[in-house]
Design an enzyme around this catalytic site. Structure first.
Site, PDB file in Angstrom:
ATOM      1  CG  HIS A  96      55.850 -82.562   2.082  1.00 35.55           C
ATOM      2  ND1 HIS A  96      55.360 -81.716   3.058  1.00 35.55           N
ATOM      3  CD2 HIS A  96      55.100 -83.693   2.189  1.00 35.55           C
ATOM      4  CE1 HIS A  96      54.382 -82.306   3.709  1.00 35.55           C
ATOM      5  NE2 HIS A  96      54.188 -83.511   3.201  1.00 35.55           N
ATOM      6  CG  HIS A  98      52.878 -85.846   0.839  1.00 42.16           C
ATOM      7  ND1 HIS A  98      53.357 -86.252   2.064  1.00 42.16           N
ATOM      8  CD2 HIS A  98      53.477 -86.623  -0.097  1.00 42.16           C
ATOM      9  CE1 HIS A  98      54.225 -87.253   1.881  1.00 42.16           C
ATOM     10  NE2 HIS A  98      54.312 -87.491   0.586  1.00 42.16           N
ATOM     11  CG  ASP A 100      48.336 -83.368   3.380  1.00 37.49           C
ATOM     12  OD1 ASP A 100      49.098 -83.918   2.557  1.00 37.49           O
ATOM     13  OD2 ASP A 100      48.543 -83.401   4.604  1.00 37.49           O
ATOM     14  CG  HIS A 101      51.475 -80.330   3.044  1.00 34.67           C
ATOM     15  ND1 HIS A 101      51.814 -79.698   4.227  1.00 34.67           N
ATOM     16  CD2 HIS A 101      51.048 -81.570   3.391  1.00 34.67           C
ATOM     17  CE1 HIS A 101      51.619 -80.534   5.231  1.00 34.67           C
ATOM     18  NE2 HIS A 101      51.152 -81.679   4.766  1.00 34.67           N
ATOM     19  CG  HIS A 185      56.284 -86.993   5.824  1.00 31.31           C
ATOM     20  ND1 HIS A 185      55.300 -87.924   6.078  1.00 31.31           N
ATOM     21  CD2 HIS A 185      55.710 -86.031   5.053  1.00 31.31           C
ATOM     22  CE1 HIS A 185      54.182 -87.531   5.498  1.00 31.31           C
ATOM     23  NE2 HIS A 185      54.403 -86.395   4.865  1.00 31.31           N
ATOM     24  CG  ASP A 207      53.054 -83.626   6.876  1.00 34.22           C
ATOM     25  OD1 ASP A 207      52.496 -82.929   7.749  1.00 34.22           O
ATOM     26  OD2 ASP A 207      52.480 -84.006   5.842  1.00 34.22           O
ATOM     27  CG  HIS A 252      48.628 -83.424   9.514  1.00 38.58           C
ATOM     28  ND1 HIS A 252      47.886 -82.496   8.821  1.00 38.58           N
ATOM     29  CD2 HIS A 252      49.614 -83.815   8.650  1.00 38.58           C
ATOM     30  CE1 HIS A 252      48.388 -82.339   7.600  1.00 38.58           C
ATOM     31  NE2 HIS A 252      49.429 -83.116   7.478  1.00 38.58           N
TER      32      HIS A 252
HETATM   33  C1  5PN Z   1      46.687 -87.066   4.743  1.00 38.25           C
HETATM   34  C2  5PN Z   1      47.477 -87.977   3.881  1.00 38.25           C
HETATM   35  N1  5PN Z   1      46.878 -88.999   3.324  1.00 38.25           N
HETATM   36  C3  5PN Z   1      47.535 -89.840   2.509  1.00 38.25           C
HETATM   37  C4  5PN Z   1      48.846 -89.620   2.250  1.00 38.25           C
HETATM   38  C5  5PN Z   1      49.758 -90.325   1.448  1.00 38.25           C
HETATM   39  O1  5PN Z   1      49.547 -91.312   0.760  1.00 38.25           O
HETATM   40  O2  5PN Z   1      50.982 -89.736   1.528  1.00 38.25           O
HETATM   41  C6  5PN Z   1      50.878 -88.577   2.392  1.00 38.25           C
HETATM   42  C7  5PN Z   1      49.487 -88.577   2.808  1.00 38.25           C
HETATM   43  C8  5PN Z   1      48.811 -87.722   3.652  1.00 38.25           C
HETATM   44  O3  5PN Z   1      49.427 -86.671   4.192  1.00 38.25           O
HETATM   45 ZN    ZN Z   2      53.058 -85.161   3.933  1.00 41.75          ZN
HETATM   46 ZN    ZN Z   3      50.492 -83.440   5.633  1.00 40.30          ZN
END
Ligand code: 5PN
Ligand code: ZN
Ligand code: ZN
Length: 268
Positions: A96, A98, A100-101, A185, A207, A252
């Site tokens: 997805h 986000h 962090d990906h 998610h 996630d 996570h």
């Molecule tokens: C780690 C993290 N921090 C904030 C957000 C967010 O607003 O949507 C996904 C997300 C995260 O995975």
């Molecule tokens: Zn996410």
């Molecule tokens: Zn994530």
């Protein structure tokens, strides 16, 4: 599948409040958790699932998540530990979009890029409560343009070299490498099941379940588009794990991650 190897690329850590990790359950307080990407070396190519977060992006846009990322925890750094360079990756699949990906997608202009059909339009026009999640648009010139954030793009990024092939539902990307649609998610969230020659399969929840406790107690993360779909996806993951005998790995979960292999130590 006979030669399939799975490497976890350690991408550093972030901090969230416990009520964000375990929605409406907590306990509250700062929780530092890992972020990682998954490299599958397969007879059909090298597949990279997700690309972690971009340190400068998090420092600028989400400094309250207190990012800690060494050079070896950047995507190029983590690949280098394996003797690889970004150009050695054939396919980038994003579970997805986000931040962090997708943070390292910018290093892969030459790879095939694949995602769920709904994710690009969601990142281009997120719900108000998803704006921070979809804040790093460097994975897609199209999404960045739609959000008026083309200034995020790095030199050489174009609509053409950030274009995605899209998929829907469950898909076998290569023999024994299956993405399992687990929305909730994110609207187009995928989990990943990898079959291996010498051990049980691995089911990466991504996630759909941040931690083991999330899955055990069906607790969504605070960040979600549809919590009811999220609970259904967690139920589906439990069924898939039972049917396949897969070992579950969480996206996570600091306690679990301590026991996962990283760096040159592969699962095969
Ligand atoms: C780690 C993290 N921090 C904030 C957000 C967010 O607003 O949507 C996904 C997300 C995260 O995975
Ligand atoms: Zn996410
Ligand atoms: Zn994530």
């Amino acid at each position: 599948m006979a030669n399939t190897k799975v490497y976890l690329l350690d991408g550093g850590t972030l901090v969230l409040d416990g009520f964000h990790i375990w929605w409406n359950k907590g306990p509250g307080g700062e929780v530092r958790f890992p972020v990682y990407s998954i490299l599958v070396e397969h007879d059909e190519g090298r597949f990279l699932f997700d690309t972690g977060y971009d340190l400068a992006h998090v420092q600028r846009v989400l400094p309250f998540e207190k990012p800690q990322q060494t050079e070896n925890q950047t995507i190029p750094g983590a690949l280098k530990l394996l003797g690889l360079e970004p150009r050695d990756i054939d396919v980038v699949f994003n579970s997805h979009f986000h931040f962090d990906h997708v943070g390292g997608n910018k290093f892969f202009p030459g790879a095939r890029k694949v995602c769920h059909k709904a994710e690009i339009e969601q990142a281009a026009d997120p719900a108000p409560f998803e704006v921070l999640g979809y804040s790093d648009l460097t994975f897609s010139a199209e999404a960045a343009a739609a959000r008026g954030m083309s200034d995020q793009l790095v030199d050489g990024q174009t609509e053409a070299n950030t274009r995605f092939e899209t998929v829907e539902g469950d898909v076998e990307l290569a023999k024994g490498v299956k993405v399992i649609f687990t929305p909730g998610h994110a609207i187009g969230n995928y989990s990943l099941l990898v079959e291996l020659a010498n051990r049980s399969p691995i089911l990466f929840t991504i996630d759909a379940a941040y931690t083991r406790r999330s899955l055990d107690e069906s607790i969504n993360a605070g960040f979600h588009i549809d919590p009811i779909a999220g609970v259904a996806s967690m139920k589906r993951l439990k069924t898939v794990a039972e049917e396949t005998g897969a070992e579950l790995m969480f996206s996570h979960d600091a306690d679990s991650f301590e026991h996962y292999r990283t760096g040159v130590n592969a699962y095969s």
